[in-house]
Design an enzyme around this catalytic site. Sequence first.
Site, mmCIF file in Angstrom:
data_model
loop_
_atom_site.group_PDB
_atom_site.id
_atom_site.type_symbol
_atom_site.label_atom_id
_atom_site.label_comp_id
_atom_site.label_asym_id
_atom_site.label_seq_id
_atom_site.Cartn_x
_atom_site.Cartn_y
_atom_site.Cartn_z
ATOM 1 N N HIS A 94 59.674 39.241 29.937
ATOM 2 C CA HIS A 94 58.435 39.556 30.327
ATOM 3 C C HIS A 94 58.142 40.016 32.016
ATOM 4 O O HIS A 94 57.309 39.821 32.565
ATOM 5 C CB HIS A 94 57.376 38.477 30.072
ATOM 6 C CG HIS A 94 57.464 37.890 28.658
ATOM 7 N ND1 HIS A 94 56.406 38.388 27.579
ATOM 8 C CD2 HIS A 94 58.035 36.885 27.965
ATOM 9 C CE1 HIS A 94 56.824 37.669 26.506
ATOM 10 N NE2 HIS A 94 57.642 36.893 26.757
ATOM 11 N N HIS A 95 59.229 40.419 32.291
ATOM 12 C CA HIS A 95 59.364 40.636 33.795
ATOM 13 C C HIS A 95 59.843 42.357 34.044
ATOM 14 O O HIS A 95 60.595 42.544 34.679
ATOM 15 C CB HIS A 95 60.644 39.846 34.179
ATOM 16 C CG HIS A 95 60.156 38.529 34.269
ATOM 17 N ND1 HIS A 95 61.356 37.433 34.445
ATOM 18 C CD2 HIS A 95 59.152 37.890 34.034
ATOM 19 C CE1 HIS A 95 60.685 36.238 34.381
ATOM 20 N NE2 HIS A 95 59.413 36.330 33.904
#
Length: 523
Positions: free
Chosen positions: A443-444
């Site tokens: 999620h980066h």
Amino acid sequence: MTSAFDYIIIGAGSAGNVIARRLLDAGHRVALLEAGGQDTNPIIPNLAEAGALWGGPEDWAYQTTEQEGCNGRKLNLPRGKVMGGSHALNAAIWVRGAKQDYDTWNYLGCPGWGWDDVLPVFKAIEAFDGGESELRGADGLLDVVEDFPMNPIQDSILEGAQEMGIERNDDYNSGVVDGVSKMQLNVRNNKRFNTWHAYLKPIADHPNLRIYIGALVRRLLVEDATVVGVEFDYEGQTQTLRAPETVLTAGAIGSPEVLLRSGIGPAEELREVGIDPVHDVPGVGKNLHDHLLSPVIYTTTKREVPASEVGAAETHLFWKSRPDLAVPDTQPIHFALPMYFLDSMSGPDNGFSLVAGIVRPLSRGEITLSGPNPDDPINIDLGALRDQADVDSLVASVRQCRELGSTEALADWGPQEVYPGPEVSDSDEDLEQYVRDTAVTYHHQVGTCKMGLDELAVVDPRTFQVHGLTGLRIADASIMPAVPTGNTNAPAIMIAERAAAHLTGVDIAKAPSQVTAALSSRA
């Protein structure tokens, strides 16, 4: 040009809420456009249940193209579509990154972005329950908490890592990340506390603020190399707003999409999909990269893992897969439940996960349009595991997680490996196959509108303006030239504070007396 607003902000996520608040404090009139709704879902406050939000109404539910490095799989990319943005869906882990990350930004062509430059901003953001020091701040708006009740399995994991020879790091936010640590979380009263809650919600009825909920931005309005406003869908109609300045804070996927649909990007690529380019910026959508995870999952046969009071993930470690590295390239994250990330995975409900992770990827991808119409989907090619060095790091991290699961400190739980499972050996070949089959996003996503001075740079690192355009700033994870060593939410908030300081002339890191009014309104 007359307007009811001085600024239009696109996206009410981690960055947008910060900038809106600071502009209001400085006396400006602000319109904030958010495609999602209010954060009324009762799951949102409970960090341990965050995974239940993925794929729901608060999630953009992006998906990559088929990833060759992941054996042709499409990877799901959850992103927040709600007040609070992805800070309403994530694990609320506060990680600044390593000192070297920011010194590298500075070296790569972002003057003024070194560790010594950003450290005072991080300190000014934080209301750290560990107290103020040379490295930490205690008077900011955003709660950063390390004193929370931790799941007992996490205590055993901490002990097991140290049994393996990994040193305990009591503050991985000091600039030195190496070691195993209890996480620091953005929580208040053990519940999620994001920038919407900390910055903007307390003054949401401000007379100079209008929040447009459910406002889907279609394109920017550009006149003579100046962005003069936005076109967006709202309450069943296409509407426009105009303002002297627009600030794009839609994230590493949303921000380049808005630019590309507006004709701002690689001119030839835009023509190929039927869009007339209005400003040629070759780097828009390029340099996409992300951290990746691969799960090592256990069930327990002697003791059942209790439900967590605060987070599903409460400990992590930073480790160098090769001793000659300058900074760690892996960040395993530890969950007090079995994280069956893929639809193809199943197993017992009771257990824990030691999830291998890489945080210094070399692979790069891109975001492009598939067609000229507003509803034509975007192509998100993450380039996941394209570079063999990333595969090697993730394999090393999986191998380390398996070793951690077999430590004496965890023996009392009776751990039994579910994934990769006994049929997957510890050989490089078997583990490479496993990580290519199971890798998922951390999620980066970052980098798609990177700041810098080279030909692929999109944003000026001193002014946050898009090169060659006036009236438009970008301030979110998309402008990071390289992903930091760790979770990206804290750096995105730091970027927002620095952008706000440039726009208002009030730097919270240098003039705390000028933000007394802001602090006094803290709940």
